[in-house]
Design a protein around this motif. Structure first.
Motif, short mmCIF file in Angstrom:
data_model
loop_
_atom_site.label_atom_id
_atom_site.label_comp_id
_atom_site.label_asym_id
_atom_site.label_seq_id
_atom_site.Cartn_x
_atom_site.Cartn_y
_atom_site.Cartn_z
N LEU A 269 -49.25 -47.53 -55.03
CA LEU A 269 -49.15 -48.88 -55.57
C LEU A 269 -50.55 -49.48 -55.67
O LEU A 269 -51.25 -49.61 -54.67
N ARG A 270 -50.95 -49.85 -56.87
CA ARG A 270 -52.27 -50.41 -57.11
C ARG A 270 -52.15 -51.65 -57.97
O ARG A 270 -51.35 -51.71 -58.90
N TYR A 271 -52.96 -52.65 -57.65
CA TYR A 271 -53.01 -53.85 -58.49
C TYR A 271 -54.42 -54.42 -58.43
O TYR A 271 -55.02 -54.51 -57.36
N ARG A 272 -54.93 -54.82 -59.58
CA ARG A 272 -56.26 -55.41 -59.67
C ARG A 272 -56.18 -56.63 -60.58
O ARG A 272 -55.64 -56.56 -61.68
N TYR A 273 -56.71 -57.77 -60.08
CA TYR A 273 -56.73 -58.97 -60.92
C TYR A 273 -57.63 -58.76 -62.13
O TYR A 273 -58.62 -58.02 -62.07
N ARG A 274 -57.28 -59.41 -63.21
CA ARG A 274 -58.06 -59.30 -64.43
C ARG A 274 -59.51 -59.73 -64.18
O ARG A 274 -59.77 -60.80 -63.61
N GLY A 275 -60.44 -58.90 -64.57
CA GLY A 275 -61.85 -59.19 -64.41
C GLY A 275 -62.41 -58.87 -63.04
O GLY A 275 -63.60 -59.07 -62.80
N SER A 276 -61.57 -58.35 -62.13
CA SER A 276 -62.04 -58.02 -60.79
C SER A 276 -62.17 -56.51 -60.64
O SER A 276 -61.37 -55.74 -61.17
N LYS A 277 -63.21 -56.07 -59.90
CA LYS A 277 -63.39 -54.65 -59.64
C LYS A 277 -62.70 -54.22 -58.34
O LYS A 277 -62.54 -53.04 -58.09
N GLN A 278 -62.30 -55.19 -57.55
CA GLN A 278 -61.70 -54.89 -56.25
C GLN A 278 -60.18 -54.86 -56.35
O GLN A 278 -59.56 -55.72 -56.98
N LEU A 279 -59.56 -53.86 -55.73
CA LEU A 279 -58.11 -53.76 -55.71
C LEU A 279 -57.52 -54.86 -54.83
O LEU A 279 -57.94 -55.07 -53.69
N ALA A 280 -56.54 -55.58 -55.37
CA ALA A 280 -55.82 -56.58 -54.57
C ALA A 280 -54.66 -55.95 -53.82
O ALA A 280 -54.12 -56.54 -52.89
N LEU A 281 -54.27 -54.73 -54.25
CA LEU A 281 -53.20 -54.01 -53.58
C LEU A 281 -53.50 -52.52 -53.65
O LEU A 281 -53.86 -52.00 -54.71
N ASP A 282 -53.38 -51.84 -52.52
CA ASP A 282 -53.67 -50.41 -52.46
C ASP A 282 -52.80 -49.79 -51.36
O ASP A 282 -53.19 -49.72 -50.20
N VAL A 283 -51.58 -49.41 -51.73
CA VAL A 283 -50.61 -48.90 -50.76
C VAL A 283 -50.18 -47.50 -51.18
O VAL A 283 -49.82 -47.27 -52.33
N ASP A 284 -50.20 -46.57 -50.25
CA ASP A 284 -49.87 -45.19 -50.58
C ASP A 284 -49.12 -44.53 -49.43
O ASP A 284 -49.38 -44.79 -48.26
N GLY A 285 -48.16 -43.68 -49.80
CA GLY A 285 -47.50 -42.81 -48.84
C GLY A 285 -46.76 -43.51 -47.73
O GLY A 285 -46.88 -43.13 -46.55
N ARG A 286 -45.95 -44.51 -48.05
CA ARG A 286 -45.18 -45.21 -47.03
C ARG A 286 -43.69 -45.01 -47.24
O ARG A 286 -43.17 -45.28 -48.33
N GLY A 287 -43.01 -44.56 -46.21
CA GLY A 287 -41.56 -44.46 -46.21
C GLY A 287 -41.00 -45.44 -45.20
O GLY A 287 -41.31 -45.34 -44.01
N LEU A 288 -40.21 -46.39 -45.67
CA LEU A 288 -39.75 -47.48 -44.81
C LEU A 288 -38.24 -47.45 -44.65
O LEU A 288 -37.51 -47.14 -45.61
N PRO A 289 -37.74 -47.78 -43.46
CA PRO A 289 -36.30 -47.84 -43.27
C PRO A 289 -35.70 -49.07 -43.93
O PRO A 289 -36.40 -50.05 -44.20
#
Length: 501
Positions: A269-289
């Motif tokens: 899961l990745r999300y970056r605001y328009r015009g920003s170089k920094q990821l606002a969301l960076d989530v990987d490999g999570r299994g949740l109950p």
């Protein structure tokens, strides 16, 4: 400084008064807490002080209200601007600019102050509220809590002798609440008169000189601050008030809610605001109950971005979401998930409370309501409204409700859709203790009786204690910790909020 003599106020189009027979005197320099159940009249009292009632909110006023010797009803709003400052429950409703620095300067500019005085006021309030990192930013890129802090700063820049705050902590994390308390301490030390309408009480311990408890529009108790905060837990519960101490939380038995293993999978899961170089969301490999997954973290940590990405609302969001073995594309997530937004005014569309819930039942597929025929959509909608204590409001316009009532209506609409994955963004902001407990019980019942998995973004430890089964700690757009709500999880959660405060 503030005087009310036998004041009653009834909003236009409403049958019964919001407040009745209010007699109140608040001396200069006193910090006063207004508390009580949702809809008890707290917000109306603040509106009577700042003049929004009756100048902006039409209605019938009897009795007299004066602030610093000024007759509020006889004085236009612009005539009160330099005397009473207001911080509203929804900060978006009081912004006039698109960037934060201009917003802080807006009030002093409108009072005709010099450029030097305006710049000094902005710098001073940035120091008081620790707003320097928020200066020069777009209002639209702030989190809900960051917006609230800017709203507080814009009022503080005016230096009014009286400040009223309506649920100022609704969208703040504990660190933000601590900063707000520092600001209140500064205002108190400077001799300003402060009136705070609140459900969350802990941050006012040792600060409020006085607590006024409202019930059904009347003053039920008027208590010295130290006496109020020393009352036993049962006293607060009996009046629908939140507990003022983390040490007195009521923990539910999370083991009774049996989680579904690996119910929700997050990958890339990745999300970056328009015009920003920094990821606002960076989530990987999570299994949740499955169960009730509570997402915690500071304001701006990425919690709301995670919630919106889970629901497929942002086209710039990328990654894979699996739910119970099925991969959900962004379009499918839009159809198969429900979201209760932080700003509930943005998702209320109809002319009545009942129609708002019926709108979410257009396919008649909602399965979690009991006691009504399958085709009786209106009956099932009324059943849900009764569960959330909104049946008496069925014919009212949604935007005429109190903040807590709007929140419950938005939740009712989301639940009415009958989805198996429901995402809540701060669902308990504006809720008193009784309605918070009702909401927690309803969310637990959704899972226990119907298998619904709820993802809840929250700053509310009482709510987590009441229904949470699993915790995700988000920081910098990443999941930095996760744990079940067993005995060890309770200790970790309590330590997290204690450290933040």
């Amino acid at each position: 400084m503030i005087r009310m003599d036998n004041v009653s106020f009834t909003y236009a189009g409403v049958d019964r008064p919001s407040v009745t027979g209010i007699d109140l005197e608040i001396p200069s320099g006193q910090t006063v807490l207004l508390c009580g159940r949702s809809g008890c009249g707290k917000t109306t009292v603040t509106r009577l002080v700042n003049g929004l009632a009756p100048h902006f909110h039409d209605g019938e006023l009897s009795g007299s209200v004066s602030v610093a010797g000024i007759d509020v009803a006889a004085t236009p709003l612009y005539g009160l601007a330099g005397t009473v400052g207001s911080v509203f429950q929804n900060p978006r409703s009081q912004f006039f600019n698109v960037d934060t620095t201009s917003e802080l300067a807006f009030g002093p500019e409108n009072l005709g102050r010099s450029r030097t005085d305006i710049e000094a006021a902005v710098g001073s309030v940035a120091d008081e509220l620790d707003l320097h990192r928020l200066l020069g930013r777009s209002i639209f890129q702030l989190s809900g809590g960051e917006k609230q802090r800017i709203a507080c700063g814009s009022v503080a820049a005016l230096r009014p002798p009286v400040i009223v705050l309506d649920e100022p902590t609704s969208n703040l994390d504990f660190a933000g609440i601590a900063l707000l308390r520092r600001c209140l301490e500064h205002w108190k030390a400077a001799g300003r008169t402060v009136v705070v309408a609140e459900h969350r009480l802990h941050f006012l311990t040792g600060l409020a000189d006085r607590a006024i408890v409202l019930e059904n529009g009347r003053i039920a108790d008027d208590i010295a601050g130290d006496d109020f905060f020393s009352r036993p837990p049962a006293w607060f519960r009996a009046r629908g008030l939140r507990q003022p101490s983390l040490a007195k939380l009521d923990w539910h038995d999370s083991s009774a809610t049996v989680p579904v293993q690996e119910s929700l999978g997050l990958s890339g899961l990745r999300y970056r605001y328009r015009g920003s170089k920094q990821l606002a969301l960076d989530v990987d490999g999570r299994g949740l109950p499955g169960g009730v997954i509570c997402v915690i973290g500071e304001n701006g940590a990425g919690k709301t971005t995670l919630a919106r990405t889970l629901c497929g609302l942002d086209r710039r969001g990328h990654g894979t979401v699996e739910f119970r073995g099925r991969q959900l594309t962004r379009r499918r997530r839009l159809r198969e998930t429900a979201l209760v937004m932080q700003d509930v005014d943005r998702q209320l569309f109809t002319e009545s409370v009942l129609d708002e819930v019926v709108l979410s039942m257009t396919d008649g597929s909602s399965k979690y309501l009991d006691g009504a025929a399958a085709g009786d959509v209106e009956g099932r909608a009324l059943g849900l409204l009764a569960t959330l204590d909104l049946a008496d409001c069925r014919d009212r316009h949604p935007l005429s409700l109190s903040g807590g009532q709007k929140q419950r209506l938005a939740i009712a609409s989301a639940l009415a859709a009958g989805r198996q994955l429901v995402v809540f963004d701060e669902p308990t902001s504006g809720l008193d203790y009784d309605h918070m407990k009702t909401m927690a019980a309803e969310i637990r019942r959704l899972h226990d009786d119907h298998g619904v998995t709820s993802v809840v973004v929250t700053h509310d430890p009482e709510f987590i204690a009441a229904c949470g089964t699993y915790v995700l700690h988000v920081d910098g757009g990443r999941i930095v910790d996760d744990y079940p709500m067993d005995d060890d999880g309770r200790r970790r959660l309590t330590a997290h909020f204690a450290a933040a405060s």
